[in-house]
Design an enzyme around this catalytic site. Structure first.
Site, mmCIF file in Angstrom:
data_model
loop_
_atom_site.group_PDB
_atom_site.id
_atom_site.type_symbol
_atom_site.label_atom_id
_atom_site.label_comp_id
_atom_site.label_asym_id
_atom_site.label_seq_id
_atom_site.Cartn_x
_atom_site.Cartn_y
_atom_site.Cartn_z
ATOM 1 N N ASP A 88 20.925 76.434 48.757
ATOM 2 C CA ASP A 88 22.089 76.416 47.873
ATOM 3 C C ASP A 88 21.805 76.020 46.422
ATOM 4 O O ASP A 88 21.086 75.047 46.164
ATOM 5 C CB ASP A 88 23.121 75.413 48.384
ATOM 6 C CG ASP A 88 23.535 75.641 49.810
ATOM 7 O OD1 ASP A 88 23.083 76.614 50.423
ATOM 8 O OD2 ASP A 88 24.316 74.818 50.324
ATOM 9 N N PHE A 128 21.764 66.509 50.300
ATOM 10 C CA PHE A 128 22.393 67.822 50.443
ATOM 11 C C PHE A 128 23.107 68.223 49.150
ATOM 12 O O PHE A 128 23.036 67.559 48.135
ATOM 13 C CB PHE A 128 23.354 67.811 51.631
ATOM 14 C CG PHE A 128 22.691 68.008 52.984
ATOM 15 C CD1 PHE A 128 21.338 67.783 53.172
ATOM 16 C CD2 PHE A 128 23.440 68.409 54.078
ATOM 17 C CE1 PHE A 128 20.737 67.961 54.414
ATOM 18 C CE2 PHE A 128 22.851 68.592 55.317
ATOM 19 C CZ PHE A 128 21.503 68.373 55.489
ATOM 20 N N SER A 129 23.843 69.322 49.219
ATOM 21 C CA SER A 129 24.353 69.992 48.016
ATOM 22 C C SER A 129 25.347 69.150 47.233
ATOM 23 O O SER A 129 26.003 68.256 47.761
ATOM 24 C CB SER A 129 25.004 71.320 48.402
ATOM 25 O OG SER A 129 24.032 72.238 48.845
ATOM 26 N N TRP A 158 10.637 76.016 50.004
ATOM 27 C CA TRP A 158 11.929 76.552 50.441
ATOM 28 C C TRP A 158 13.025 76.249 49.432
ATOM 29 O O TRP A 158 13.113 75.152 48.895
ATOM 30 C CB TRP A 158 12.295 75.942 51.784
ATOM 31 C CG TRP A 158 13.737 76.096 52.187
ATOM 32 C CD1 TRP A 158 14.797 75.313 51.794
ATOM 33 C CD2 TRP A 158 14.296 77.079 53.066
ATOM 34 N NE1 TRP A 158 15.967 75.757 52.367
ATOM 35 C CE2 TRP A 158 15.689 76.836 53.155
ATOM 36 C CE3 TRP A 158 13.744 78.142 53.791
ATOM 37 C CZ2 TRP A 158 16.535 77.613 53.936
ATOM 38 C CZ3 TRP A 158 14.601 78.921 54.566
ATOM 39 C CH2 TRP A 158 15.973 78.655 54.649
ATOM 40 N N ARG A 192 30.945 67.237 52.827
ATOM 41 C CA ARG A 192 29.787 67.513 51.981
ATOM 42 C C ARG A 192 30.103 68.428 50.793
ATOM 43 O O ARG A 192 31.186 68.972 50.670
ATOM 44 C CB ARG A 192 28.667 68.130 52.809
ATOM 45 C CG ARG A 192 29.003 69.391 53.597
ATOM 46 C CD ARG A 192 27.809 69.787 54.455
ATOM 47 N NE ARG A 192 28.037 70.930 55.319
ATOM 48 C CZ ARG A 192 28.489 70.875 56.562
ATOM 49 N NH1 ARG A 192 28.815 69.702 57.094
ATOM 50 N NH2 ARG A 192 28.644 71.970 57.290
ATOM 51 N N ASP A 193 29.088 68.535 49.937
ATOM 52 C CA ASP A 193 29.012 69.513 48.846
ATOM 53 C C ASP A 193 30.044 69.262 47.739
ATOM 54 O O ASP A 193 30.814 70.155 47.380
ATOM 55 C CB ASP A 193 29.180 70.940 49.390
ATOM 56 C CG ASP A 193 28.311 71.227 50.603
ATOM 57 O OD1 ASP A 193 27.261 70.580 50.741
ATOM 58 O OD2 ASP A 193 28.692 72.094 51.412
ATOM 59 N N GLU A 239 32.176 75.169 53.548
ATOM 60 C CA GLU A 239 31.128 74.515 52.777
ATOM 61 C C GLU A 239 31.218 74.907 51.299
ATOM 62 O O GLU A 239 31.860 75.875 50.930
ATOM 63 C CB GLU A 239 29.746 74.942 53.299
ATOM 64 C CG GLU A 239 29.456 74.546 54.730
ATOM 65 C CD GLU A 239 27.986 74.726 55.067
ATOM 66 O OE1 GLU A 239 27.357 73.734 55.461
ATOM 67 O OE2 GLU A 239 27.481 75.862 54.958
ATOM 68 N N TRP A 274 21.838 82.903 56.367
ATOM 69 C CA TRP A 274 21.355 81.946 57.383
ATOM 70 C C TRP A 274 20.917 82.634 58.678
ATOM 71 O O TRP A 274 20.094 82.108 59.414
ATOM 72 C CB TRP A 274 22.438 80.914 57.690
ATOM 73 C CG TRP A 274 22.572 79.853 56.650
ATOM 74 C CD1 TRP A 274 23.660 79.608 55.851
ATOM 75 C CD2 TRP A 274 21.592 78.882 56.275
ATOM 76 N NE1 TRP A 274 23.407 78.554 55.005
ATOM 77 C CE2 TRP A 274 22.142 78.085 55.246
ATOM 78 C CE3 TRP A 274 20.288 78.610 56.695
ATOM 79 C CZ2 TRP A 274 21.445 77.037 54.643
ATOM 80 C CZ3 TRP A 274 19.590 77.560 56.097
ATOM 81 C CH2 TRP A 274 20.166 76.795 55.094
ATOM 82 N N GLN A 290 18.817 73.159 46.591
ATOM 83 C CA GLN A 290 18.353 72.606 47.858
ATOM 84 C C GLN A 290 16.914 73.052 48.065
ATOM 85 O O GLN A 290 16.601 74.242 47.951
ATOM 86 C CB GLN A 290 19.253 73.072 48.992
ATOM 87 C CG GLN A 290 20.653 72.468 48.949
ATOM 88 C CD GLN A 290 20.651 71.005 49.343
ATOM 89 O OE1 GLN A 290 20.737 70.657 50.514
ATOM 90 N NE2 GLN A 290 20.543 70.114 48.369
#
Length: 495
Positions: free
Chosen positions: A39, A98-99, A36, A167-168, A223, A306, A55
């Protein structure tokens, strides 16, 4: 020293990659080494190569505990896989890496800045994700996480900022010699905001303020921010969740937002002047940019959605791909995107037609076919005739299947439609965009790469992106008009 978790991921992805034939992948869009992809992360230039992290869940083609995959390229189109860069193997990131982003520090090391995720149990038996910002340092292949991690925690949030949605980080080196980063955050009631941080050394960070606030306008949580100067303006890209449409803007729910304005560096004040979607198609999210050595601002996004990514007709050994790299510019206050110029180096077998009349039944033209194609179209009304009601180009076509781009000049509506592409699921198959035309005249550039289509309108004034799952044997291209239109077409194979 790589952890056992990372060593296992590297061993598995090497084995799994060998099971995926090259023809089952896109020809020039980056897909995951195995499993999979979502991002883009750490899109950067380091030691003479473009680096793209992403990701990554190597063990299945569905979202899972997030790792960072890694690939490098010299031209943004031919990618070489490197071993996975990060795995969830520390107490602060054991539920996901995460990102984030990447840059070169003054000492020559490459810094990866990412979001560590830890599931915190709640009194009712549920879990919340605690999100913090973390750093790993390396040589372009192997990375060590900082002993001081996490480097940004809830202590660095403004009053009311959520520690569950933080995040990110996207970091860059400022003109003043300091490092800066933006991160996505939201308030307790899920209203998005972009936070700004700075650092003298890239390792120790301090809060500077709120760069931009949603104030209930564009969805909820914001995000994957990116912030940069371009053509005399400052541009903030972000991907809001749960957007509501506004006319023909912001139709994707989890969609994309571009804010263009001015920036006062002294007080870190960003003043918005224009807002727009980044992409008007079905599959585009979480874009990230890099400044190339020759000064171009180039953007790549996750070419998925998504709301559809888990509804598949057939099982897959890999899932997810990145968009075509796009050169960005600001013209008349609007973001423009066009395919990177390197794509033209792949062009072969030019076929060209001028002044072709299209009326009624679908028209096929000799030499116009294929699934790795770069095709430029100029559509115009027939002279002295009533304006045509609809023009369409159909591709990835056989007797049963096709995907279409259609234009209705009376409504100024351009639509991408994949409902006949072979999907057996009731996912999102259409997206419409309001486009400019000149008395029925329209210019399009359509780039096909096996499992995707990217449509550039008026040299990148708007872009519509969609993935398709049609068998590669369906390689026909045809043209149709309700009424009478005149077509110029130039088509290249991309080799």
């Amino acid at each position: 020293m790589a952890s056992q978790t990372l060593r296992e991921a590297r061993k598995y992805e090497e084995m799994a990659e060998a099971q995926i034939p090259q023809e089952a992948r896109p020809a020039f869009h980056l897909s995951p080494r195995a499993g999979w992809m979502n991002d883009p992360n750490g899109f950067s230039w380091y030691q003479g190569m473009y680096h793209m992290f992403y990701q990554y869940h190597p063990y299945s083609s569905y979202w899972g505990p997030m790792h960072w995959g890694h690939a490098v390229s010299r031209d943004l189109l031919h990618w070489e896989y490197l071993p996975a860069a990060l795995a969830p193997d520390m107490p602060y990131d054991k539920d996901g890496c995460f990102s984030g982003s990447a840059l070169e520090l003054a000492d020559g090391r490459q810094m990866l800045m990412y979001t560590g995720v830890l599931h915190e149990p709640q009194p009712d038996g549920s879990f919340h994700e605690i999100q913090t910002q973390c750093i790993a340092l390396g040589d372009g292949r192997d990375y060590e996480k900082l002993p001081e991690n996490p480097v940004l925690t809830e202590k660095a949030l403004p009053e009311g900022g959520s520690r569950y949605d933080f995040r990110d980080p996207k970091a860059w080196l400022g003109e003043d010699g300091r490092y800066y980063c933006v991160a996505g955050n939201c308030t307790g009631d899920k209203d998005g905001q972009i936070l700004l941080y700075s650092s003298a050394d890239g390792l120790h960070w301090q809060y500077e303020g709120i760069l931009a606030k949603n104030n209930g306008r564009f969805g909820r949580m914001w995000e994957c921010p990116d912030f940069f100067e371009l053509d005399g303006k400052h541009v903030l890209l972000t991907s809001p969740q749960d957007m509501l449409p506004r006319g023909f803007e912001y139709h994707n729910g989890n969609g994309t937002l571009c804010l263009i304005g001015s920036y006062e560096k002294e007080g870190h004040v960003f003043t918005e002047e224009h807002d727009q979607s980044i992409d008007y198609g079905i599959d585009f999210y979480a874009p990230q940019t890099v400044l190339t050595p020759d000064g171009r601002r180039v953007m790549i996004g996750w070419m998925q959605n998504w709301d559809t990514c888990n509804m598949r007709s057939q099982p897959k050994t890999w899932f997810g791909q990145m968009s075509l790299p796009r050169e960005l510019s600001v013209r008349e206050g609007r973001l423009y995107q066009k395919p990177v110029r390197e794509l033209e180096e792949l062009r072969r077998n030019k076929v060209e037609y001028h002044g072709v009349k299209v009326a009624g039944e679908a028209l096929r033209l000799a030499g116009i076919e294929g699934r790795t194609v770069d095709m430029e179209l100029e559509i115009a009304p027939a002279q002295g005739r009533e304006l045509y009601r609809k023009f369409a180009v159909r591709f990835a076509q056989d007797q049963e299947r096709h995907t279409a781009i259609s234009f209705r000049p009376h409504e100024s509506i351009l639509k991408i439609d994949r409902k006949f592409s072979g999907s057996r699921r009731a996912i999102i198959h259409q997206r419409r965009s309001l486009v400019r035309h000149e008395g029925g005249a329209l210019r399009l550039r359509i780039v096909l790469d096996r499992f995707s289509a990217e449509v550039f309108v008026w040299d990148g004034e708007q872009v519509l992106t969609a993935t398709i799952d049609t068998p590669l044997s369906a390689d026909g291209i045809s043209f149709y008009a309700d009424g009478e239109a005149v077509l110029d077409v130039v088509k290249y194979d991309l080799m």
